[in-house]
Design a protein around this motif. Structure first.
Motif, PDB file in Angstrom:
ATOM      1  N   THR A  52       1.780  33.043  52.994  1.00  0.00           N
ATOM      2  CA  THR A  52       2.893  33.921  53.717  1.00  0.00           C
ATOM      3  C   THR A  52       2.485  34.015  55.262  1.00  0.00           C
ATOM      4  O   THR A  52       3.287  34.022  56.114  1.00  0.00           O
ATOM      5  N   ILE A  56       4.406  32.691  58.744  1.00  0.00           N
ATOM      6  CA  ILE A  56       4.821  33.574  59.866  1.00  0.00           C
ATOM      7  C   ILE A  56       4.052  33.192  61.143  1.00  0.00           C
ATOM      8  O   ILE A  56       4.747  32.947  62.254  1.00  0.00           O
ATOM      9  N   VAL A  85       9.987  32.970  53.945  1.00  0.00           N
ATOM     10  CA  VAL A  85       8.889  33.979  54.111  1.00  0.00           C
ATOM     11  C   VAL A  85       9.370  35.273  53.071  1.00  0.00           C
ATOM     12  O   VAL A  85       8.736  35.649  52.477  1.00  0.00           O
ATOM     13  N   HIS A 113       7.774  41.933  60.006  1.00  0.00           N
ATOM     14  CA  HIS A 113       8.565  40.724  60.249  1.00  0.00           C
ATOM     15  C   HIS A 113       9.945  40.739  60.728  1.00  0.00           C
ATOM     16  O   HIS A 113      10.336  39.806  61.413  1.00  0.00           O
TER      17      HIS A 113
END
Length: 482
Positions: A52, A56, A85, A113
Protein backbone atom coordinates in the motif's frame (compact mmCIF):
# COMPACT_ATOMS: atom_id res chain seq x y z
CA UNK A 1 -3.87 -55.28 48.02
CA UNK A 2 -4.28 -57.95 45.36
CA UNK A 3 -1.55 -58.49 42.81
CA UNK A 4 -3.94 -57.73 39.95
CA UNK A 5 -4.91 -54.47 41.69
CA UNK A 6 -1.24 -53.50 42.06
CA UNK A 7 -0.64 -54.15 38.36
CA UNK A 8 -3.81 -52.21 37.51
CA UNK A 9 -2.68 -49.25 39.67
CA UNK A 10 0.75 -49.23 38.02
CA UNK A 11 -0.73 -49.32 34.52
CA UNK A 12 -3.33 -46.70 35.47
CA UNK A 13 -0.59 -44.37 36.73
CA UNK A 14 1.39 -44.85 33.53
CA UNK A 15 -1.75 -44.23 31.44
CA UNK A 16 -2.61 -41.09 33.47
CA UNK A 17 0.90 -39.75 32.90
CA UNK A 18 0.56 -40.50 29.20
CA UNK A 19 -2.83 -38.74 29.10
CA UNK A 20 -1.38 -35.74 30.98
CA UNK A 21 1.51 -35.66 28.51
CA UNK A 22 -0.86 -35.84 25.55
CA UNK A 23 -3.16 -33.15 26.98
CA UNK A 24 -0.24 -30.83 27.77
CA UNK A 25 1.15 -31.31 24.28
CA UNK A 26 -2.33 -30.69 22.88
CA UNK A 27 -2.62 -27.36 24.73
CA UNK A 28 0.89 -26.35 23.72
CA UNK A 29 0.23 -27.40 20.13
CA UNK A 30 -2.87 -25.18 20.10
CA UNK A 31 -0.74 -22.27 21.27
CA UNK A 32 1.84 -23.09 18.62
CA UNK A 33 -0.92 -23.23 16.03
CA UNK A 34 -2.44 -19.88 17.11
CA UNK A 35 0.95 -18.16 17.18
CA UNK A 36 1.88 -19.67 13.83
CA UNK A 37 -1.41 -18.44 12.36
CA UNK A 38 -0.82 -14.97 13.82
CA UNK A 39 2.69 -14.84 12.39
CA UNK A 40 1.42 -15.97 8.99
CA UNK A 41 -1.29 -13.28 9.09
CA UNK A 42 1.25 -10.74 10.36
CA UNK A 43 3.49 -11.55 7.43
CA UNK A 44 0.61 -10.82 5.10
CA UNK A 45 -0.19 -7.58 6.98
CA UNK A 46 3.41 -6.38 6.65
CA UNK A 47 3.44 -7.33 2.98
CA UNK A 48 0.13 -5.53 2.41
CA UNK A 49 1.36 -2.46 4.30
CA UNK A 50 4.49 -2.29 2.19
CA UNK A 51 2.45 -2.77 -0.96
CA UNK A 52 0.00 0.00 0.00
CA UNK A 53 2.77 2.42 0.93
CA UNK A 54 4.63 1.59 -2.25
CA UNK A 55 1.51 2.26 -4.35
CA UNK A 56 0.99 5.63 -2.65
CA UNK A 57 4.66 6.52 -3.25
CA UNK A 58 4.30 5.53 -6.92
CA UNK A 59 1.24 7.81 -7.18
CA UNK A 60 3.22 10.66 -5.64
CA UNK A 61 6.15 10.06 -8.03
CA UNK A 62 3.81 9.95 -11.05
CA UNK A 63 2.16 13.17 -9.85
CA UNK A 64 5.50 14.97 -9.54
CA UNK A 65 6.68 13.65 -12.91
CA UNK A 66 3.57 15.01 -14.63
CA UNK A 67 3.92 18.41 -12.97
CA UNK A 68 7.54 18.70 -14.02
CA UNK A 69 7.24 17.43 -17.62
CA UNK A 70 3.58 17.86 -18.48
CA UNK A 71 3.78 14.31 -19.83
CA UNK A 72 0.45 12.57 -19.36
CA UNK A 73 2.05 9.10 -19.46
CA UNK A 74 3.26 9.69 -15.89
CA UNK A 75 -0.35 9.77 -14.73
CA UNK A 76 -0.91 6.10 -15.61
CA UNK A 77 0.47 4.93 -12.23
CA UNK A 78 -1.43 7.74 -10.56
CA UNK A 79 -4.80 6.66 -11.90
CA UNK A 80 -4.07 2.98 -11.16
CA UNK A 81 -3.31 3.91 -7.57
CA UNK A 82 -6.64 5.74 -7.23
CA UNK A 83 -8.46 2.39 -7.54
CA UNK A 84 -5.85 0.17 -5.94
CA UNK A 85 -5.11 2.00 -2.67
CA UNK A 86 -8.72 1.91 -1.29
CA UNK A 87 -8.87 -1.84 -1.96
CA UNK A 88 -5.55 -2.43 -0.22
CA UNK A 89 -6.61 -0.36 2.79
CA UNK A 90 -9.91 -2.28 2.99
CA UNK A 91 -8.06 -5.60 2.79
CA UNK A 92 -5.65 -4.43 5.51
CA UNK A 93 -8.56 -3.53 7.80
CA UNK A 94 -9.90 -7.09 7.45
CA UNK A 95 -6.50 -8.60 8.24
CA UNK A 96 -5.86 -6.70 11.47
CA UNK A 97 -9.11 -7.89 13.04
CA UNK A 98 -10.09 -5.73 16.00
CA UNK A 99 -6.82 -3.96 16.86
CA UNK A 100 -8.20 -0.42 17.47
CA UNK A 101 -4.83 1.35 17.32
CA UNK A 102 -4.00 -0.05 13.91
CA UNK A 103 -7.54 0.59 12.69
CA UNK A 104 -7.18 4.20 13.79
CA UNK A 105 -3.82 4.48 11.98
CA UNK A 106 -5.33 3.02 8.81
CA UNK A 107 -8.22 5.48 9.04
CA UNK A 108 -5.71 8.33 9.43
CA UNK A 109 -3.73 7.08 6.40
CA UNK A 110 -6.97 6.93 4.40
CA UNK A 111 -7.90 10.51 5.39
CA UNK A 112 -4.43 11.84 4.63
CA UNK A 113 -4.36 9.98 1.31
CA UNK A 114 -7.76 11.44 0.37
CA UNK A 115 -6.48 14.92 1.29
CA UNK A 116 -3.46 14.37 -0.91
CA UNK A 117 -5.69 13.19 -3.76
CA UNK A 118 -7.77 16.38 -3.53
CA UNK A 119 -4.56 18.40 -3.49
CA UNK A 120 -3.11 16.52 -6.46
CA UNK A 121 -6.32 16.56 -8.48
CA UNK A 122 -6.54 20.35 -8.09
CA UNK A 123 -3.00 20.83 -9.42
CA UNK A 124 -3.45 18.32 -12.26
CA UNK A 125 -6.67 20.00 -13.37
CA UNK A 126 -5.09 23.43 -13.17
CA UNK A 127 -2.05 22.20 -15.11
CA UNK A 128 -4.23 20.88 -17.88
CA UNK A 129 -6.79 23.71 -18.16
CA UNK A 130 -5.21 27.00 -16.93
CA UNK A 131 -1.44 27.22 -16.97
CA UNK A 132 -1.40 30.76 -15.46
CA UNK A 133 -3.46 29.91 -12.42
CA UNK A 134 -1.52 26.64 -12.10
CA UNK A 135 1.75 28.55 -11.68
CA UNK A 136 0.38 30.67 -8.84
CA UNK A 137 -1.27 27.64 -7.23
CA UNK A 138 1.90 25.54 -7.54
CA UNK A 139 4.12 28.29 -6.11
CA UNK A 140 1.83 28.82 -3.13
CA UNK A 141 1.57 25.09 -2.47
CA UNK A 142 5.28 24.61 -2.83
CA UNK A 143 6.01 27.41 -0.38
CA UNK A 144 3.56 25.97 2.13
CA UNK A 145 4.91 22.42 1.61
CA UNK A 146 1.37 21.06 1.44
CA UNK A 147 2.19 17.89 -0.48
CA UNK A 148 5.36 17.21 1.45
CA UNK A 149 3.59 17.54 4.81
CA UNK A 150 0.87 15.12 3.72
CA UNK A 151 3.42 12.62 2.33
CA UNK A 152 5.55 12.84 5.46
CA UNK A 153 2.46 12.30 7.64
CA UNK A 154 1.47 9.24 5.56
CA UNK A 155 5.02 7.82 5.81
CA UNK A 156 5.02 8.41 9.57
CA UNK A 157 1.66 6.64 9.90
CA UNK A 158 2.92 3.66 7.91
CA UNK A 159 6.08 3.53 10.04
CA UNK A 160 4.02 3.58 13.24
CA UNK A 161 1.66 0.93 11.85
CA UNK A 162 4.56 -1.37 10.93
CA UNK A 163 6.26 -0.77 14.27
CA UNK A 164 3.11 -1.92 16.13
CA UNK A 165 2.85 -4.94 13.88
CA UNK A 166 6.52 -5.86 14.31
CA UNK A 167 6.19 -5.51 18.06
CA UNK A 168 3.18 -7.85 18.11
CA UNK A 169 5.04 -10.15 15.71
CA UNK A 170 8.05 -10.26 18.03
CA UNK A 171 5.79 -11.03 21.00
CA UNK A 172 4.06 -13.90 19.22
CA UNK A 173 7.39 -15.20 17.91
CA UNK A 174 8.66 -15.42 21.50
CA UNK A 175 5.42 -17.11 22.54
CA UNK A 176 5.82 -19.62 19.69
CA UNK A 177 9.41 -20.40 20.68
CA UNK A 178 8.37 -20.69 24.35
CA UNK A 179 5.55 -23.05 23.40
CA UNK A 180 7.98 -25.21 21.43
CA UNK A 181 10.45 -25.20 24.34
CA UNK A 182 7.68 -26.03 26.83
CA UNK A 183 6.44 -28.81 24.55
CA UNK A 184 9.92 -30.40 24.44
CA UNK A 185 10.45 -29.86 28.17
CA UNK A 186 7.08 -31.28 29.25
CA UNK A 187 7.41 -34.18 26.82
CA UNK A 188 10.82 -35.03 28.28
CA UNK A 189 9.50 -34.68 31.85
CA UNK A 190 6.45 -36.85 31.25
CA UNK A 191 8.47 -39.40 29.27
CA UNK A 192 10.98 -39.57 32.13
CA UNK A 193 8.17 -39.97 34.68
CA UNK A 194 6.50 -42.68 32.59
CA UNK A 195 9.78 -44.58 32.24
CA UNK A 196 10.59 -44.20 35.95
CA UNK A 197 7.09 -45.17 37.13
CA UNK A 198 6.90 -48.07 34.68
CA UNK A 199 10.40 -49.30 35.56
CA UNK A 200 9.92 -48.98 39.33
CA UNK A 201 6.47 -50.59 39.16
CA UNK A 202 7.83 -53.47 37.12
CA UNK A 203 10.83 -53.91 39.43
CA UNK A 204 8.60 -53.76 42.52
CA UNK A 205 6.06 -56.25 41.18
CA UNK A 206 8.82 -58.55 39.89
CA UNK A 207 10.66 -58.34 43.21
CA UNK A 208 7.70 -59.20 45.43
CA UNK A 209 6.39 -61.76 42.93
CA UNK A 210 9.70 -63.51 42.23
CA UNK A 211 10.59 -63.55 45.91
CA UNK A 212 7.30 -65.18 46.85
CA UNK A 213 7.27 -67.56 43.87
CA UNK A 214 10.84 -68.58 44.73
CA UNK A 215 9.77 -69.33 48.31
CA UNK A 216 6.86 -71.41 46.98
CA UNK A 217 9.17 -73.29 44.59
CA UNK A 218 11.51 -73.94 47.50
CA UNK A 219 8.54 -75.21 49.52
CA UNK A 220 7.52 -77.52 46.65
CA UNK A 221 11.11 -78.84 46.42
CA UNK A 222 11.16 -79.41 50.19
CA UNK A 223 7.87 -81.29 49.95
CA UNK A 224 9.28 -83.46 47.14
CA UNK A 225 12.27 -84.24 49.38
CA UNK A 226 10.04 -85.11 52.33
CA UNK A 227 10.72 -81.90 54.27
CA UNK A 228 7.20 -80.65 54.95
CA UNK A 229 7.81 -77.01 55.85
CA UNK A 230 5.46 -74.04 55.31
CA UNK A 231 5.92 -70.63 53.75
CA UNK A 232 4.84 -67.40 55.44
CA UNK A 233 2.88 -65.02 53.22
CA UNK A 234 1.10 -62.09 54.87
CA UNK A 235 -0.12 -60.43 51.67
CA UNK A 236 -3.74 -60.79 50.63
CA UNK A 237 -3.61 -61.49 46.90
CA UNK A 238 -3.74 -64.31 44.37
CA UNK A 239 -0.32 -65.69 45.34
CA UNK A 240 -1.42 -65.81 48.98
CA UNK A 241 -4.14 -68.29 48.00
CA UNK A 242 -1.50 -70.42 46.25
CA UNK A 243 0.79 -70.22 49.29
CA UNK A 244 -2.11 -71.20 51.56
CA UNK A 245 -2.90 -74.20 49.35
CA UNK A 246 0.75 -75.29 49.37
CA UNK A 247 0.91 -74.92 53.15
CA UNK A 248 -2.24 -77.02 53.54
CA UNK A 249 -0.81 -79.65 51.21
CA UNK A 250 2.48 -79.66 53.13
CA UNK A 251 0.70 -79.98 56.47
CA UNK A 252 -1.59 -82.71 55.10
CA UNK A 253 1.32 -84.65 53.61
CA UNK A 254 3.29 -84.25 56.83
CA UNK A 255 0.34 -85.61 58.76
CA UNK A 256 -0.17 -88.48 56.30
CA UNK A 257 3.55 -89.36 56.26
CA UNK A 258 3.60 -89.27 60.05
CA UNK A 259 0.59 -91.57 60.19
CA UNK A 260 2.14 -93.80 57.52
CA UNK A 261 5.37 -94.05 59.49
CA UNK A 262 3.41 -94.99 62.61
CA UNK A 263 1.51 -97.63 60.66
CA UNK A 264 4.71 -98.96 59.11
CA UNK A 265 6.25 -99.17 62.55
CA UNK A 266 3.16 -101.04 63.76
CA UNK A 267 3.29 -103.32 60.72
CA UNK A 268 6.99 -104.04 61.35
CA UNK A 269 6.23 -104.87 64.95
CA UNK A 270 3.36 -107.01 63.78
CA UNK A 271 5.58 -108.77 61.21
CA UNK A 272 8.24 -109.54 63.83
CA UNK A 273 5.62 -110.73 66.26
CA UNK A 274 3.90 -112.88 63.64
CA UNK A 275 7.20 -114.29 62.41
CA UNK A 276 8.18 -115.21 65.94
CA UNK A 277 4.77 -116.75 66.59
CA UNK A 278 4.86 -118.61 63.24
CA UNK A 279 8.38 -119.91 63.70
CA UNK A 280 7.54 -121.44 67.07
CA UNK A 281 4.84 -123.86 65.79
CA UNK A 282 6.99 -124.61 62.71
CA UNK A 283 9.86 -125.64 64.97
CA UNK A 284 7.34 -127.57 67.08
CA UNK A 285 6.10 -129.46 64.01
CA UNK A 286 9.68 -130.22 63.01
CA UNK A 287 10.46 -131.48 66.53
CA UNK A 288 7.33 -133.66 66.65
CA UNK A 289 8.25 -135.24 63.31
CA UNK A 290 11.78 -135.91 64.61
CA UNK A 291 10.37 -137.50 67.78
CA UNK A 292 8.04 -139.72 65.77
CA UNK A 293 10.92 -140.87 63.56
CA UNK A 294 13.13 -141.57 66.58
CA UNK A 295 10.53 -143.25 68.83
CA UNK A 296 8.56 -145.17 66.22
CA UNK A 297 11.21 -145.85 63.63
CA UNK A 298 10.55 -149.61 63.63
CA UNK A 299 6.78 -149.23 63.55
CA UNK A 300 6.54 -146.83 60.58
CA UNK A 301 5.81 -148.09 57.11
CA UNK A 302 8.01 -146.96 54.20
CA UNK A 303 5.11 -144.90 52.81
CA UNK A 304 4.62 -143.11 56.12
CA UNK A 305 8.36 -142.42 56.40
CA UNK A 306 8.28 -140.86 52.95
CA UNK A 307 5.41 -138.58 54.04
CA UNK A 308 7.22 -137.62 57.22
CA UNK A 309 10.26 -136.57 55.19
CA UNK A 310 8.07 -134.13 53.16
CA UNK A 311 6.93 -132.33 56.35
CA UNK A 312 10.43 -130.91 57.26
CA UNK A 313 10.88 -129.73 53.66
CA UNK A 314 7.62 -127.79 53.83
CA UNK A 315 8.42 -126.35 57.26
CA UNK A 316 11.88 -125.24 56.12
CA UNK A 317 10.29 -123.58 53.06
CA UNK A 318 7.77 -121.85 55.34
CA UNK A 319 10.59 -120.59 57.56
CA UNK A 320 12.50 -119.33 54.47
CA UNK A 321 9.38 -117.51 53.28
CA UNK A 322 8.96 -115.87 56.69
CA UNK A 323 12.62 -114.79 56.72
CA UNK A 324 12.25 -113.41 53.17
CA UNK A 325 9.13 -111.52 54.18
CA UNK A 326 11.01 -109.99 57.12
CA UNK A 327 13.88 -108.97 54.82
CA UNK A 328 11.38 -107.36 52.45
CA UNK A 329 9.79 -105.42 55.34
CA UNK A 330 13.17 -104.15 56.54
CA UNK A 331 13.79 -102.32 53.20
CA UNK A 332 12.07 -99.18 54.55
CA UNK A 333 14.90 -98.65 57.03
CA UNK A 334 17.13 -95.69 56.07
CA UNK A 335 20.90 -95.92 56.49
CA UNK A 336 23.50 -93.14 56.07
CA UNK A 337 25.57 -93.06 52.87
CA UNK A 338 29.24 -94.02 53.01
CA UNK A 339 32.21 -94.50 50.71
CA UNK A 340 32.13 -98.01 49.25
CA UNK A 341 34.71 -99.91 47.24
CA UNK A 342 32.22 -101.74 45.03
CA UNK A 343 34.90 -104.09 43.73
CA UNK A 344 35.78 -105.25 47.27
CA UNK A 345 32.10 -105.47 48.22
CA UNK A 346 31.25 -107.77 45.28
CA UNK A 347 34.28 -109.99 45.91
CA UNK A 348 33.25 -110.34 49.55
CA UNK A 349 29.69 -111.32 48.60
CA UNK A 350 30.83 -113.71 45.87
CA UNK A 351 33.25 -115.49 48.22
CA UNK A 352 30.38 -116.40 50.54
CA UNK A 353 27.82 -117.35 47.84
CA UNK A 354 29.50 -118.59 44.64
CA UNK A 355 30.67 -122.25 44.72
CA UNK A 356 34.35 -122.95 44.07
CA UNK A 357 33.64 -124.89 40.87
CA UNK A 358 32.03 -121.75 39.29
CA UNK A 359 34.03 -119.37 37.12
CA UNK A 360 33.69 -115.80 38.37
CA UNK A 361 34.70 -112.78 36.26
CA UNK A 362 34.51 -109.34 37.92
CA UNK A 363 35.36 -106.25 35.89
CA UNK A 364 36.62 -102.86 37.07
CA UNK A 365 33.89 -101.65 39.44
CA UNK A 366 33.75 -98.02 40.68
CA UNK A 367 33.89 -96.46 44.12
CA UNK A 368 30.52 -95.10 45.26
CA UNK A 369 29.11 -92.92 48.01
CA UNK A 370 25.79 -94.57 48.84
CA UNK A 371 23.88 -96.78 51.31
CA UNK A 372 25.98 -99.91 51.77
CA UNK A 373 23.24 -102.25 53.01
CA UNK A 374 20.97 -101.64 49.98
CA UNK A 375 23.69 -102.02 47.35
CA UNK A 376 24.89 -105.13 49.20
CA UNK A 377 21.38 -106.64 49.16
CA UNK A 378 21.04 -106.00 45.40
CA UNK A 379 24.32 -107.72 44.54
CA UNK A 380 23.76 -110.53 47.06
CA UNK A 381 20.32 -111.40 45.66
CA UNK A 382 21.37 -111.14 42.01
CA UNK A 383 24.50 -113.28 42.54
CA UNK A 384 22.52 -115.78 44.64
CA UNK A 385 19.86 -115.93 41.90
CA UNK A 386 22.57 -116.59 39.28
CA UNK A 387 24.00 -119.46 41.39
CA UNK A 388 20.55 -121.04 41.92
CA UNK A 389 19.64 -121.11 38.24
CA UNK A 390 23.05 -122.10 36.82
CA UNK A 391 24.15 -125.73 36.59
CA UNK A 392 27.20 -126.61 38.68
CA UNK A 393 29.14 -127.85 35.65
CA UNK A 394 30.82 -125.01 33.70
CA UNK A 395 28.96 -122.38 35.73
CA UNK A 396 29.98 -118.80 34.75
CA UNK A 397 29.03 -115.52 36.45
CA UNK A 398 30.21 -112.20 34.96
CA UNK A 399 29.89 -108.89 36.83
CA UNK A 400 30.78 -105.62 35.06
CA UNK A 401 30.02 -101.88 35.05
CA UNK A 402 29.82 -99.02 32.54
CA UNK A 403 29.41 -95.26 33.18
CA UNK A 404 27.03 -92.99 31.24
CA UNK A 405 26.97 -89.26 32.19
CA UNK A 406 27.48 -89.86 35.90
CA UNK A 407 25.14 -92.89 36.04
CA UNK A 408 26.66 -96.34 36.61
CA UNK A 409 25.13 -99.31 34.80
CA UNK A 410 25.95 -102.64 36.51
CA UNK A 411 25.51 -106.06 34.91
CA UNK A 412 25.25 -109.50 36.56
CA UNK A 413 25.29 -112.19 33.88
CA UNK A 414 25.21 -116.00 34.06
CA UNK A 415 25.12 -118.94 31.64
CA UNK A 416 22.28 -120.73 33.43
CA UNK A 417 18.92 -122.06 32.35
CA UNK A 418 17.65 -118.62 31.30
CA UNK A 419 14.20 -117.07 31.64
CA UNK A 420 11.43 -117.16 29.07
CA UNK A 421 10.38 -113.74 27.80
CA UNK A 422 6.85 -114.02 29.24
CA UNK A 423 8.33 -114.22 32.77
CA UNK A 424 10.66 -111.18 32.53
CA UNK A 425 8.32 -108.96 34.55
CA UNK A 426 6.68 -111.63 36.67
CA UNK A 427 9.96 -112.68 38.34
CA UNK A 428 10.16 -109.30 40.15
CA UNK A 429 6.86 -109.93 41.96
CA UNK A 430 7.08 -111.20 45.53
CA UNK A 431 6.80 -114.97 46.06
CA UNK A 432 7.10 -115.60 42.30
CA UNK A 433 9.67 -118.29 41.48
CA UNK A 434 10.45 -120.52 38.51
CA UNK A 435 11.41 -123.45 40.74
CA UNK A 436 9.12 -126.13 42.06
CA UNK A 437 7.35 -125.18 45.29
CA UNK A 438 8.95 -128.03 47.26
CA UNK A 439 12.49 -126.66 46.60
CA UNK A 440 13.26 -124.64 49.72
CA UNK A 441 16.16 -122.63 48.37
CA UNK A 442 13.93 -120.50 46.10
CA UNK A 443 11.33 -118.38 47.92
CA UNK A 444 10.53 -115.82 45.22
CA UNK A 445 11.50 -112.91 47.51
CA UNK A 446 15.07 -112.14 46.38
CA UNK A 447 14.27 -110.45 43.06
CA UNK A 448 11.28 -108.65 44.63
CA UNK A 449 13.71 -107.17 47.20
CA UNK A 450 16.04 -106.10 44.36
CA UNK A 451 13.16 -104.49 42.45
CA UNK A 452 11.91 -102.61 45.51
CA UNK A 453 15.39 -101.26 46.33
CA UNK A 454 15.95 -100.16 42.72
CA UNK A 455 12.53 -98.42 42.59
CA UNK A 456 13.13 -96.68 45.94
CA UNK A 457 16.43 -95.38 44.56
CA UNK A 458 14.53 -94.14 41.46
CA UNK A 459 16.74 -96.31 39.27
CA UNK A 460 15.96 -98.94 36.62
CA UNK A 461 16.50 -102.67 36.28
CA UNK A 462 15.89 -104.93 33.28
CA UNK A 463 16.53 -108.57 32.46
CA UNK A 464 17.97 -109.81 29.17
CA UNK A 465 17.38 -113.51 28.77
CA UNK A 466 15.89 -116.29 26.76
CA UNK A 467 15.15 -119.86 27.78
CA UNK A 468 18.35 -121.96 27.77
CA UNK A 469 20.62 -118.94 27.00
CA UNK A 470 21.48 -117.67 30.49
CA UNK A 471 20.29 -114.41 32.06
CA UNK A 472 21.71 -110.89 32.43
CA UNK A 473 20.33 -108.42 35.00
CA UNK A 474 21.24 -104.79 34.23
CA UNK A 475 20.54 -102.05 36.77
CA UNK A 476 21.55 -98.40 37.22
CA UNK A 477 22.95 -96.79 40.38
CA UNK A 478 23.90 -93.16 41.02
CA UNK A 479 26.72 -91.76 43.07
CA UNK A 480 25.13 -89.59 45.79
CA UNK A 481 28.04 -87.14 45.59
CA UNK A 482 27.21 -86.15 42.00
Amino acid sequence: MKLSTQILVAFTLVILLSVADSYTNYLLSKKVQLNSQFLARSEEIIRNSNKTHKTIIEMQSAFRGFLLTDDHTFLRSYFLGLNKVPLLIKEQQQLIDDDMTQHAILDSISVLHNSWIKYSELLIKSRKENPDSYKNLFDSSLKRHVGKKINDAIAEKFSRFDKIEYKARKHHTEMLLNSLRYARTFSLIFLTLIVIVGFLSTIFIMFITNKRITSMIRLAENISKGNFTIVKDTRNDELTALATSLNRMSEKLDQNIHELKNRNAELNKFAYAVSHDLKAPIRGIHNVVSWIEEDMENELSPELKRYLKIIPQKTRRMEALINGLLDYARLNLKAPSEHIDTNALVHEIADSIVPRNFRLEIGNLPDLFTERIKLEQVFANLISNAVKYTPQEDGLIQISCQSYAGVYEFSVKDNGIGIAIEYHQKIFEIFQTLREQNEQESTGVGLAIVKKIIDDQQENIIVKSALGEGAEFVFTWRNNKL
